[in-house]
Design an enzyme around this catalytic site. Structure first.
Site, PDB file in Angstrom:
ATOM      1  N   ARG A  97     -11.911  70.131  -5.353  1.00  0.00           N
ATOM      2  CA  ARG A  97     -11.824  69.061  -6.331  1.00  0.00           C
ATOM      3  C   ARG A  97     -10.721  68.088  -5.953  1.00  0.00           C
ATOM      4  NH1 ARG A  97     -16.254  69.872  -7.627  1.00  0.00           N
ATOM      5  NH2 ARG A  97     -17.116  70.163  -9.740  1.00  0.00           N
ATOM      6  N   CYS A 123     -16.377  70.320 -16.554  1.00  0.00           N
ATOM      7  CA  CYS A 123     -17.699  70.458 -15.935  1.00  0.00           C
ATOM      8  C   CYS A 123     -17.758  71.683 -15.036  1.00  0.00           C
ATOM      9  CB  CYS A 123     -18.098  69.197 -15.163  1.00  0.00           C
ATOM     10  SG  CYS A 123     -19.757  69.316 -14.422  1.00  0.00           S
ATOM     11  N   ARG A 161     -27.858  66.638 -25.528  1.00  0.00           N
ATOM     12  CA  ARG A 161     -28.139  67.301 -24.251  1.00  0.00           C
ATOM     13  C   ARG A 161     -28.113  66.268 -23.122  1.00  0.00           C
ATOM     14  NH1 ARG A 161     -33.427  71.002 -24.106  1.00  0.00           N
ATOM     15  NH2 ARG A 161     -32.454  71.529 -26.112  1.00  0.00           N
ATOM     16  N   CYS A 166     -23.672  68.376 -31.567  1.00  0.00           N
ATOM     17  CA  CYS A 166     -23.750  67.588 -32.798  1.00  0.00           C
ATOM     18  C   CYS A 166     -23.380  68.418 -34.019  1.00  0.00           C
ATOM     19  CB  CYS A 166     -25.150  66.995 -32.973  1.00  0.00           C
ATOM     20  SG  CYS A 166     -26.447  68.203 -33.406  1.00  0.00           S
ATOM     21  N   CYS A 215     -28.106  70.498 -35.239  1.00  0.00           N
ATOM     22  CA  CYS A 215     -29.440  70.882 -34.750  1.00  0.00           C
ATOM     23  C   CYS A 215     -29.550  72.409 -34.655  1.00  0.00           C
ATOM     24  CB  CYS A 215     -29.728  70.239 -33.406  1.00  0.00           C
ATOM     25  SG  CYS A 215     -28.749  70.895 -32.033  1.00  0.00           S
ATOM     26  N   HIS A 263     -17.570  62.197 -14.824  1.00  0.00           N
ATOM     27  CA  HIS A 263     -17.773  62.996 -16.040  1.00  0.00           C
ATOM     28  C   HIS A 263     -16.816  64.185 -16.146  1.00  0.00           C
ATOM     29  CE1 HIS A 263     -20.257  64.978 -12.994  1.00  0.00           C
ATOM     30  NE2 HIS A 263     -20.134  66.088 -13.708  1.00  0.00           N
ATOM     31  N   GLU A 264     -15.986  64.419 -15.155  1.00  0.00           N
ATOM     32  CA  GLU A 264     -14.924  65.426 -15.266  1.00  0.00           C
ATOM     33  C   GLU A 264     -13.625  64.664 -15.483  1.00  0.00           C
ATOM     34  OE1 GLU A 264     -16.073  69.340 -12.565  1.00  0.00           O
ATOM     35  OE2 GLU A 264     -14.450  68.036 -11.943  1.00  0.00           O
ATOM     36  N   CYS A 270     -27.282  73.943 -31.950  1.00  0.00           N
ATOM     37  CA  CYS A 270     -25.861  74.004 -32.303  1.00  0.00           C
ATOM     38  C   CYS A 270     -25.590  75.082 -33.347  1.00  0.00           C
ATOM     39  CB  CYS A 270     -25.391  72.648 -32.819  1.00  0.00           C
ATOM     40  SG  CYS A 270     -25.217  71.385 -31.520  1.00  0.00           S
ATOM     41  N   CYS A 290     -17.271  65.159  -9.086  1.00  0.00           N
ATOM     42  CA  CYS A 290     -18.162  66.318  -9.062  1.00  0.00           C
ATOM     43  C   CYS A 290     -19.372  65.968  -8.197  1.00  0.00           C
ATOM     44  CB  CYS A 290     -18.597  66.654 -10.487  1.00  0.00           C
ATOM     45  SG  CYS A 290     -19.876  67.916 -10.625  1.00  0.00           S
ATOM     46  N   HIS A 291     -20.011  66.999  -7.627  1.00  0.00           N
ATOM     47  CA  HIS A 291     -21.168  66.752  -6.770  1.00  0.00           C
ATOM     48  C   HIS A 291     -22.281  66.028  -7.515  1.00  0.00           C
ATOM     49  CE1 HIS A 291     -24.846  67.700  -4.444  1.00  0.00           C
ATOM     50  NE2 HIS A 291     -24.029  67.520  -3.421  1.00  0.00           N
ATOM     51  N   THR A 292     -22.378  66.224  -8.831  1.00  0.00           N
ATOM     52  CA  THR A 292     -23.405  65.537  -9.614  1.00  0.00           C
ATOM     53  C   THR A 292     -23.219  64.026  -9.550  1.00  0.00           C
ATOM     54  OG1 THR A 292     -23.564  67.426 -11.097  1.00  0.00           O
ATOM     55  CG2 THR A 292     -24.456  65.351 -11.901  1.00  0.00           C
ATOM     56  N   CYS A 337     -27.660  71.251 -27.208  1.00  0.00           N
ATOM     57  CA  CYS A 337     -27.783  70.359 -28.357  1.00  0.00           C
ATOM     58  C   CYS A 337     -28.986  69.431 -28.222  1.00  0.00           C
ATOM     59  CB  CYS A 337     -26.508  69.542 -28.495  1.00  0.00           C
ATOM     60  SG  CYS A 337     -26.531  68.304 -29.801  1.00  0.00           S
TER      61      CYS A 337
END
Length: 399
Positions: A392, A197, A137, A119, A122, A89-90, A125, A67-69, A133
């Site tokens: 992707r 993502c 987060r 979670c 909170c 993270h994907e 959530c 991913c670009h992130t 969250c």
């Protein structure tokens, strides 16, 4: 099967036969793509991965995507550098072992790890209106686990840092249980992994936040994977006109497959793009979705919606010093500006439903996948993205 940390249970086959498990070492050596410094190619290393602690699960990653992130923080431009680090993270995988206190998962469950979490306790959530969250987060600066402030990865006793609680550029990873979504065991992970993502972020921005009605006009700023997912969401909602806005004309033909009906390149016009769109649509579009993170594009996306009922949704993340400026009359004339995070999807509650959209043939994810490489060639995925090629790239962990 026990959920005591220290007993690690490994599933041999990703299409897992639940009867086929074996016990491995508590802290095995695994292959991981490590970023040692900003902007330098990742290096495949043998890394120790510790067992999951309380409220954690250890996952065997089978497919992951760039991913670009990942690229943004790997380059560390304008960010706090934290290296060595394991990005990614994907992804999609299966639960290999669970830590104490984990009751919702068991070894063999098919899952998607997510860069944010749920979670369940909170105020966010518990609210039907939020997915942000308090506990889980996204935190891009944190490179350790919440449980004890330590990394589960190490090389010769020295820590290798996590990324957004997932670190999926690794054969195995450890995640907080609240950042893992259990999905349909029949879902093909080499396809649905990209739903953890970017695609869900864009899709949800349209379906959950902009909420275009049948016959509406929608402008989408930025025709990368997230923007095209937003266009797809607008198409699924019945939008009659979907105007794609991008500086790269190469993306225009590809965008037609995602429902985009018209294209605007701001470089082709002498006047601001919001004025161009207003003229095209008789006063402005009904909805706009901004997916670039460029603050000028954000302003244009807001100012191009119709007064009285227009809604603009911001998805892209701006630079930390950017300032959004518009005249107050744009708001007083009943335009609405909204922001969204992960398409307003709650990861554990809602993401399995997005997977079901794919399984029911309501959502096509294959058209987002333009490349595939084995894990050993992960740096090719970075090359594709840096050159602006494709959407992707699936990274196959097994071969």
């Amino acid at each position: 099967m026990s959920n005591t940390a220290g007993q690690v249970i490994r599933c041999k086959d990703w299409r897992h036969d639940p009867s086929v498990f074996d016990i491995c070492l508590n802290q095995p050596l695994i292959k991981t793509a490590v970023a040692w410094e900003a902007g330098k190619p990742l290096s495949i290393e043998e890394v120790e991965v510790a067992p999951p602690q309380a409220h954690e699960v250890r996952l065997k990653i089978l497919f992951t995507s760039l991913c670009h992130t990942d690229v943004y923080f790997w380059e560390a431009k304008g960010q706090t550098p934290l290296f060595p680090r394991i990005f990614g993270h994907e992804a999609g995988g299966i639960v290999e072992s669970v830590g104490p206190g984990v009751t919702d998962f068991q070894p063999g469950d098919q899952v998607l790890p997510v860069f944010t979490g749920e979670c369940g306790d909170c105020s966010h959530c518990k609210s039907e209106e939020s997915n942000m969250c308090d506990l889980l987060r996204i935190n891009t600066d944190r490179g350790v686990m919440l449980t004890d402030g330590k990394s589960r990865f190490s090389i010769k006793g020295k820590p290798v840092y996590h990324f957004v609680g997932t670190s999926t550029f690794s054969e195995y990873t450890v995640c907080h249980v609240g950042s893992v979504a259990k999905i349909n065991p029949a879902a093909p992970l080499d396809k649905v992994c990209i739903l953890s993502c970017g695609v869900s972020t864009g899709l949800g921005a349209a379906l959950n936040v902009a909420k275009p009605k049948k016959g509406h006009s929608v402008a989408v700023f930025g025709l990368g994977a997230v923007g095209l997912a937003a266009a797809e969401g607008a198409r699924l909602s019945g939008a009659s006109r979907i105007i794609g806005v991008d500086l790269n004309p190469i993306r225009f033909n590809e965008a037609k497959r995602f429902g985009v009906t018209e294209f605007v390149n701001p470089k082709d016009h002498k006047k601001p793009v919001q004025e161009v769109i207003a003229e095209m649509t008789g006063g402005g579009v009904d909805r706009s979705i901004e997916c670039t993170g460029n603050v000028q594009a954000m302003i244009s996306a807001f100012e191009c919606v119709h007064d009285g009922w227009g809604v603009a949704v911001l998805v892209g993340v701006p630079n930390k010093d950017d300032v959004f400026k518009t005249h107050p009359m744009n708001l007083l004339n009943e335009r609405t500006l909204k922001g969204t995070f992960f398409g307003n999807y709650k990861p554990r509650t809602d993401l399995p439903g997005v997977v079901e959209k794919y399984m029911n043939k309501e959502l096509e994810v294959e058209k987002f996948i333009t490349h595939s490489v084995p894990f050993t060639e992960i740096n090719k995925a970075f090359d594709y993205m840096l050159r602006g090629e494709g959407l992707r790239c699936i990274i196959r962990m097994g071969n």
